[in-house]
Design an enzyme around this catalytic site. Sequence first.
Site, PDB file in Angstrom:
ATOM      1  N   ASP A 124      -5.071 -28.749 -16.109  1.00 47.78           N
ATOM      2  CA  ASP A 124      -4.247 -28.471 -14.939  1.00 47.78           C
ATOM      3  C   ASP A 124      -3.210 -27.406 -15.292  1.00 47.78           C
ATOM      4  OD1 ASP A 124      -3.363 -28.897 -12.305  1.00 47.78           O
ATOM      5  OD2 ASP A 124      -1.873 -30.373 -12.946  1.00 47.78           O
ATOM      6  N   HIS A 125      -3.112 -26.385 -14.482  1.00 48.04           N
ATOM      7  CA  HIS A 125      -2.111 -25.319 -14.648  1.00 48.04           C
ATOM      8  C   HIS A 125      -2.185 -24.639 -16.020  1.00 48.04           C
ATOM      9  CE1 HIS A 125       0.031 -25.789 -10.838  1.00 48.04           C
ATOM     10  NE2 HIS A 125      -0.201 -27.084 -10.985  1.00 48.04           N
ATOM     11  N   ASP A 166      -3.673 -20.753 -13.815  1.00 50.66           N
ATOM     12  CA  ASP A 166      -2.597 -20.569 -12.847  1.00 50.66           C
ATOM     13  C   ASP A 166      -1.888 -19.244 -13.094  1.00 50.66           C
ATOM     14  OD1 ASP A 166      -0.531 -20.689 -11.095  1.00 50.66           O
ATOM     15  OD2 ASP A 166       0.330 -22.566 -11.851  1.00 50.66           O
ATOM     16  N   GLU A 200      -4.835 -21.021  -8.130  1.00 53.97           N
ATOM     17  CA  GLU A 200      -3.789 -21.236  -7.122  1.00 53.97           C
ATOM     18  C   GLU A 200      -3.286 -19.903  -6.591  1.00 53.97           C
ATOM     19  OE1 GLU A 200       0.820 -22.720  -7.416  1.00 53.97           O
ATOM     20  OE2 GLU A 200      -0.697 -24.003  -8.347  1.00 53.97           O
ATOM     21  N   ALA A 235       0.621 -34.494  -4.927  1.00 54.39           N
ATOM     22  CA  ALA A 235       0.311 -35.536  -3.939  1.00 54.39           C
ATOM     23  C   ALA A 235       1.121 -36.811  -4.135  1.00 54.39           C
ATOM     24  CB  ALA A 235      -1.177 -35.865  -3.978  1.00 54.39           C
ATOM     25  N   SER A 236       1.767 -36.976  -5.280  1.00 49.73           N
ATOM     26  CA  SER A 236       2.585 -38.170  -5.492  1.00 49.73           C
ATOM     27  C   SER A 236       3.715 -38.212  -4.471  1.00 49.73           C
ATOM     28  CB  SER A 236       3.166 -38.165  -6.909  1.00 49.73           C
ATOM     29  OG  SER A 236       2.163 -38.371  -7.877  1.00 49.73           O
ATOM     30  N   SER A 261       0.238 -37.486 -10.540  1.00 52.72           N
ATOM     31  CA  SER A 261       0.778 -37.621 -11.886  1.00 52.72           C
ATOM     32  C   SER A 261       2.139 -38.316 -11.871  1.00 52.72           C
ATOM     33  CB  SER A 261       0.900 -36.249 -12.562  1.00 52.72           C
ATOM     34  OG  SER A 261       1.382 -36.382 -13.877  1.00 52.72           O
ATOM     35  N   THR A 262       3.060 -37.817 -11.074  1.00 51.30           N
ATOM     36  CA  THR A 262       4.420 -38.352 -11.071  1.00 51.30           C
ATOM     37  C   THR A 262       4.448 -39.839 -10.750  1.00 51.30           C
ATOM     38  OG1 THR A 262       5.348 -36.213 -10.467  1.00 51.30           O
ATOM     39  CG2 THR A 262       6.711 -38.141 -10.036  1.00 51.30           C
TER      40      THR A 262
END
Length: 280
Positions: free
Chosen positions: A82-83, A104, A134, A210-211, A232-233
Site C-alpha cells: 500500500d502506498h 503512489d 492514485e 475506509a475506517s 487499517s486505523t
Amino acid sequence: MSLVTTKEMLKDAYDNHYAIGAFGAHNLEIIKAVIAGAEATGSPVILQTTASTYKYVEMPYMIAMAKAAAEQAKVPVALHLDHGESYDVVMECLRAGYTSIMIDGSRLPLEENIALVRKVTDAANAINVPVEAELGTIGGVEDDLELEESKAFFTDPIIAERFVRETGIYSFAPAFGTAHGNYKKEPKLQFDLLEEIQKLTNIPLVMHGASGVPDASLKKALDYGVAKVNFSTELKDMFAEEVRAFFKENPNENDPRKYFMPAREALIDLVKAKIVTLQK
C-alpha cells in the site's frame, strides 16, 4: 494455497458489485485475525502493508508470515503493498514475493506521476502482478505522511481516464472524499464524482481511508465500481483498546498469549463485520 494476485478477486468483485476487504497487516496477531475473519465469511482477503510496516517487521518475517497464512487459509489471500513511494520500494516488494502493488506518485506533477506508474506497471506486468495507483490527493495520515483534509483535492474524471489509459494500471484509487486515519466528522463522499470516474475508467476502483466510513456509504460505493476497500486505523484502534482494557483488569499479567488473545478475538469480529458489509 499459495499467495494469489488480486486480479481475479477484484475482477469478480467489480463485475458483481461487491468489494474485497484489504486489511493492514501490522503484526502476527492481526494477520491471524484477518485470516480467521475472512474464513468465517468465506471471502477472499487482502493483507496489505505500507513500506514502514514491512521495514518494522523486516521483509523476511513479513513474507514468511503472509505465505504461511495463505498456505493454511481456506480462502484466497493476496499480499499487497500500500502506498509504495518509489520504484525502488516497489521492486523490493516484487522481488520478495508481494502479489499486488500500489505505486503512489500522487504528489508528483501529472506527467511525472504517469511516467513513474507506467515504469512500475511495465515491471510488474512482466511477472503478472497487478498495479494500483492514485490520482488526486486523499487527506489524513498515511505511513507517517500527513495531509490536511482541507488541502486534499478530488480526482478529475477526465484526467483519470487519461491516467488509467496511459499507465495501464489494473485498479485505481480516486480521491472522492475519504481520508486516512480517524475522521473528525462523518465524511461527505462525492458519489456523483465516483460514478463519473467509473464510467470513464471502467476498471476496479479502490476506497482508501475506509475506517470510520458509515456502512451505508460503504455499500453505496459498491454501486460505482469500488471493488477494494482499505481498513487499517480501525484495526489498530481496536487492538490497542483491547490490550489496554486487559491490563486494566489484569495489571500484573505478563503472558502475551493471554493479553493478545482478547484483541485478536475482537479483530476477528470486526473483520467479519467489514467483509459482510462489502457483500451486497
